[in-house]
Design a protein around this motif. Structure first.
Motif, PDB file in Angstrom:
ATOM      1  N   GLY A  14       9.948 -16.284 -24.953  1.00 51.87           N
ATOM      2  CA  GLY A  14      11.044 -16.792 -24.242  1.00 51.87           C
ATOM      3  C   GLY A  14      12.259 -16.899 -25.279  1.00 51.87           C
ATOM      4  N   ASN A  15      13.284 -16.157 -25.117  1.00 53.83           N
ATOM      5  CA  ASN A  15      14.359 -16.458 -25.891  1.00 53.83           C
ATOM      6  C   ASN A  15      15.383 -17.254 -25.292  1.00 53.83           C
ATOM      7  N   GLU A  16      15.685 -18.595 -26.241  1.00 56.68           N
ATOM      8  CA  GLU A  16      16.594 -19.468 -25.623  1.00 56.68           C
ATOM      9  C   GLU A  16      18.130 -19.020 -24.837  1.00 56.68           C
ATOM     10  N   ASP A  17      18.325 -17.861 -25.699  1.00 59.29           N
ATOM     11  CA  ASP A  17      19.778 -17.272 -25.347  1.00 59.29           C
ATOM     12  C   ASP A  17      19.575 -16.223 -24.423  1.00 59.29           C
ATOM     13  N   THR A  18      18.422 -15.607 -23.922  1.00 60.71           N
ATOM     14  CA  THR A  18      18.249 -14.656 -23.102  1.00 60.71           C
ATOM     15  C   THR A  18      18.800 -14.918 -21.699  1.00 60.71           C
ATOM     16  N   PRO A  19      19.717 -14.037 -21.095  1.00 58.05           N
ATOM     17  CA  PRO A  19      20.447 -14.532 -19.892  1.00 58.05           C
ATOM     18  C   PRO A  19      19.325 -14.226 -18.703  1.00 58.05           C
ATOM     19  N   LEU A  20      19.561 -14.868 -17.697  1.00 53.29           N
ATOM     20  CA  LEU A  20      18.626 -14.611 -16.562  1.00 53.29           C
ATOM     21  C   LEU A  20      18.748 -13.300 -16.116  1.00 53.29           C
ATOM     22  N   LEU A  21      17.391 -12.714 -16.025  1.00 57.45           N
ATOM     23  CA  LEU A  21      17.483 -11.384 -15.277  1.00 57.45           C
ATOM     24  C   LEU A  21      17.298 -11.321 -13.760  1.00 57.45           C
ATOM     25  N   THR A  22      17.626 -10.314 -13.299  1.00 58.07           N
ATOM     26  CA  THR A  22      17.865  -9.963 -11.889  1.00 58.07           C
ATOM     27  C   THR A  22      16.098  -9.978 -11.487  1.00 58.07           C
ATOM     28  N   SER A  23      15.866 -10.573 -10.681  1.00 52.44           N
ATOM     29  CA  SER A  23      14.540 -10.383 -10.008  1.00 52.44           C
ATOM     30  C   SER A  23      14.311  -9.270  -8.704  1.00 52.44           C
ATOM     31  N   ASP A  24      13.103  -9.269  -8.342  1.00 54.26           N
ATOM     32  CA  ASP A  24      12.871  -8.451  -7.158  1.00 54.26           C
ATOM     33  C   ASP A  24      13.462  -8.961  -5.961  1.00 54.26           C
ATOM     34  N   MET A  25      13.965 -10.044  -5.746  1.00 50.05           N
ATOM     35  CA  MET A  25      14.728 -10.695  -4.623  1.00 50.05           C
ATOM     36  C   MET A  25      16.049 -10.550  -4.375  1.00 50.05           C
ATOM     37  N   GLY A  26      16.483  -9.596  -5.267  1.00 50.21           N
ATOM     38  CA  GLY A  26      17.798  -8.947  -4.982  1.00 50.21           C
ATOM     39  C   GLY A  26      18.912  -9.751  -6.161  1.00 50.21           C
ATOM     40  N   SER A  27      20.113  -9.111  -6.339  1.00 50.66           N
ATOM     41  CA  SER A  27      20.927  -9.779  -7.110  1.00 50.66           C
ATOM     42  C   SER A  27      21.445 -11.143  -6.884  1.00 50.66           C
ATOM     43  N   ARG A  28      21.656 -11.848  -8.125  1.00 47.67           N
ATOM     44  CA  ARG A  28      22.089 -13.263  -7.817  1.00 47.67           C
ATOM     45  C   ARG A  28      23.612 -13.348  -8.022  1.00 47.67           C
ATOM     46  N   SER A  29      24.042 -14.537  -7.297  1.00 42.06           N
ATOM     47  CA  SER A  29      25.387 -14.797  -7.507  1.00 42.06           C
ATOM     48  C   SER A  29      25.853 -15.521  -8.778  1.00 42.06           C
ATOM     49  N   ARG A  30      26.942 -15.336  -9.283  1.00 44.76           N
ATOM     50  CA  ARG A  30      27.394 -16.008 -10.412  1.00 44.76           C
ATOM     51  C   ARG A  30      28.823 -16.959 -10.065  1.00 44.76           C
ATOM     52  N   GLY A  31      29.304 -17.680 -11.112  1.00 46.00           N
ATOM     53  CA  GLY A  31      30.512 -18.404 -10.942  1.00 46.00           C
ATOM     54  C   GLY A  31      30.665 -19.646 -11.104  1.00 46.00           C
ATOM     55  N   ALA A  32      29.527 -20.364 -10.844  1.00 44.70           N
ATOM     56  CA  ALA A  32      29.718 -21.974 -10.890  1.00 44.70           C
ATOM     57  C   ALA A  32      29.889 -22.393 -12.358  1.00 44.70           C
ATOM     58  N   SER A  33      30.889 -23.227 -12.500  1.00 46.18           N
ATOM     59  CA  SER A  33      30.965 -23.706 -13.836  1.00 46.18           C
ATOM     60  C   SER A  33      29.841 -24.797 -14.544  1.00 46.18           C
ATOM     61  N   PHE A  34      29.847 -24.850 -15.562  1.00 48.43           N
ATOM     62  CA  PHE A  34      28.860 -25.954 -16.270  1.00 48.43           C
ATOM     63  C   PHE A  34      29.007 -27.367 -15.516  1.00 48.43           C
ATOM     64  N   ALA A  35      30.284 -27.988 -15.289  1.00 50.47           N
ATOM     65  CA  ALA A  35      30.334 -29.092 -14.966  1.00 50.47           C
ATOM     66  C   ALA A  35      29.896 -29.126 -13.378  1.00 50.47           C
ATOM     67  N   SER A  36      30.521 -27.995 -12.723  1.00 50.94           N
ATOM     68  CA  SER A  36      29.901 -28.068 -11.263  1.00 50.94           C
ATOM     69  C   SER A  36      28.422 -27.892 -11.383  1.00 50.94           C
ATOM     70  N   SER A  37      27.796 -27.192 -11.963  1.00 50.18           N
ATOM     71  CA  SER A  37      26.247 -27.200 -12.101  1.00 50.18           C
ATOM     72  C   SER A  37      25.591 -28.553 -12.508  1.00 50.18           C
ATOM     73  N   VAL A  38      26.335 -29.059 -12.996  1.00 50.01           N
ATOM     74  CA  VAL A  38      25.811 -30.675 -13.841  1.00 50.01           C
ATOM     75  C   VAL A  38      25.866 -31.517 -12.520  1.00 50.01           C
ATOM     76  N   PHE A  39      26.999 -31.454 -11.855  1.00 46.61           N
ATOM     77  CA  PHE A  39      27.121 -32.308 -10.332  1.00 46.61           C
ATOM     78  C   PHE A  39      26.356 -31.976  -9.449  1.00 46.61           C
ATOM     79  N   ASN A  40      25.979 -30.656  -9.314  1.00 49.25           N
ATOM     80  CA  ASN A  40      25.242 -30.203  -8.462  1.00 49.25           C
ATOM     81  C   ASN A  40      23.785 -30.739  -8.491  1.00 49.25           C
ATOM     82  N   LEU A  41      23.336 -30.626  -9.676  1.00 46.83           N
ATOM     83  CA  LEU A  41      21.901 -30.957 -10.135  1.00 46.83           C
ATOM     84  C   LEU A  41      21.999 -32.397 -10.006  1.00 46.83           C
ATOM     85  N   MET A  42      22.895 -33.208 -10.411  1.00 43.32           N
ATOM     86  CA  MET A  42      22.662 -34.828 -10.368  1.00 43.32           C
ATOM     87  C   MET A  42      22.710 -35.084  -8.659  1.00 43.32           C
TER      88      MET A  42
END
Length: 448
Positions: A14-42
């Motif tokens: 597992g490479n720490e810098d490897t980007p998330l690959l697309t799974s067989d569930m379909g393409s993923r959405s992008r665009g949430a900022s780092f800060a927005s992701s932190v707030f969503n997780l919190m």
């Protein structure tokens, strides 16, 4: 078909810098900022749990609580690390799909059911707080006595109105990234709650007033003495068994981690791990401070829902009224975020991996919210939600499933640190969940 073609990373560790690959569930959405992701997780982490941790400290002691809180938060961060590592190795970006890869169809069903039950329990606890606190908040701002005759004094009516007018429109949004702004606002409200709890430590007298009967314990405090104003370092009682389930319930964000990871801008394991570490670290800090000062305010008489204690000793207090409103808004914004993985799990269980359908999307959304609303109206005590859900599905999703999936899927050496850690985490999760649930059931039987 090669491992790479099937979505596996070329680096087995597992490479720490490897980007998330697309799974067989379909393409993923992008665009949430780092800060927005932190707030969503919190926002996924923090919610009704912050109101029950002072009660947990009262039944474990200051030192005992701190040790348990450090342990649970550290294990939560470690289990997220295992999940992200599996995503990096397999390219799978769904908790349910990881269960299917590890245990085939039963694994997918097991994880989906656990996510559904856990998140329904979480949303029920949030709406339970709205039901119990919103009438008092309205009466406080109207400066009116609670006679029980006005429609706005009925928590059930208010709950239905709020669910239809606010929760449903937010929950029906198709992407979790849209909730980043409301999550940031919810975090500020939780921070405000913590500040007020600290300030009110020096407002409520100790010993507690002699002529007041405390709500949750239904015990007379006329016997209050100076000895009751001393914090206990360690406590062990039948109520102590609720501590770890409540903490597990309070730190569970794993069902939201992968959807947030999928929508993170420039996603990689290292970047998402930083989101996780910051989110859990900030949540830990707010949890510890609010629990400590909530306990040092009421000591052994702290209520299982912290705000109810202030109703007794600080009626009409402006700060308490505003913090109650802040918590209600924060909890209100958390429900749609927790609803997202619950709906996703229900759709996968019932309809499988099929193209997006607004009809199915809306049908499942309304169905889940209906079940949550019914539970919130009829649940008698929020402590029961923390105990049962925390000792069962929370323990599985927080401790057991991530480590079990890692043992089944990962190609790490048997003596590697992560492999040994995952094995120990499975044992710990099963032991804690089984012991907590057993003691809780025995406590119910004995009290009845």
């Amino acid at each position: 078909m090669s491992d790479t073609d099937r979505g596996f990373s070329s680096n087995e560790g597992g490479n720490e810098d490897t980007p998330l690959l697309t799974s067989d569930m379909g393409s993923r959405s992008r665009g949430a900022s780092f800060a927005s992701s932190v707030f969503n997780l919190m926002n996924a982490i923090m919610g009704s749990g912050i109101l029950g941790l002072a009660y947990a400290m009262a039944n474990t002691g200051v030192v005992g609580f701190c040790l348990l809180l450090v342990l649970v938060s550290a294990l939560a961060a470690y289990s997220v690390h295992l999940l992200l590592k599996l995503c990096d190795q397999t390219g799978i970006n769904s908790y349910e799909s990881l269960g299917e890869r590890a245990l085939h169809k039963p694994g997918k069903v097991l994880v989906g059911c656990a996510i559904l039950i856990q998140n329904i329990g979480a949303m029920s606890s949030y709406l339970f707080i709205l039901k119990s606190e919103l009438p008092a908040a309205i009466n406080g701002f109207l400066n009116a006595e609670n006679t029980g005759t006005a429609w706005y004094e009925d928590g059930r009516i208010l709950l239905i109105i709020i669910t239809l007018g606010v929760v449903l429109p937010l929950a029906i949004l198709p992407r979790v990234g849209f909730l980043g702004y409301t999550s940031g606002l919810a975090f500020l409200f939780m921070l405000y709650f913590t500040v007020v709890v600290v300030m009110k430590k020096w407002t409520v007298p100790c010993p507690l007033p002699n002529n007041i009967t405390f709500l949750s314990r239904a015990c007379q405090v006329s016997n209050s003495s100076d000895s009751e104003c001393t914090a206990k370092l360690f406590v062990l009682s039948s109520e102590s068994v609720y501590a770890i389930p409540t903490m597990a319930f309070s730190f569970l964000c794993h069902t939201a981690v992968l959807p947030i990871y999928c929508e993170l801008d420039r996603p990689s394991k290292a970047r998402m791990q930083r989101v996780t570490n910051i989110g859990i670290g900030l949540s830990f800090t707010l949890y510890l401070i609010s629990a400590l000062f909530g306990y040092l305010t009421f000591y052994a008489h702290v209520d299982s829902e912290l705000l109810q204690g202030y109703d007794v000793y600080l009626p009409r207090d402006i700060l308490v009224m505003t913090v109650r409103l802040a918590i209600l808004v924060s909890v209100l914004f958390t429900v749609p975020l927790i609803h997202f993985p619950a709906r996703k799990a229900a759709i996968l269980l019932l309809f499988g991996a099929r193209p997006f359908s607004w009809f199915i999307h809306c049908l499942i959304t309304v169905s889940i919210l209906s079940v949550v609303l019914i539970l919130a109206i009829f649940v008698p005590d929020i402590r029961n939600v923390f105990g049962v859900v925390g000792s069962t599905t929370s323990s599985c999703l927080l401790f057991v499933f991530p480590s079990l999936f890692y043992l089944r899927i990962s190609r790490q050496h048997l003596r590697s640190l992560d492999y040994v850690g995952a094995a120990l985490l499975v044992v710990f999760g099963l032991a804690v969940g089984a012991l907590s649930l057993t003691v809780i059931i025995l406590t119910w039987v004995r009290s009845s």
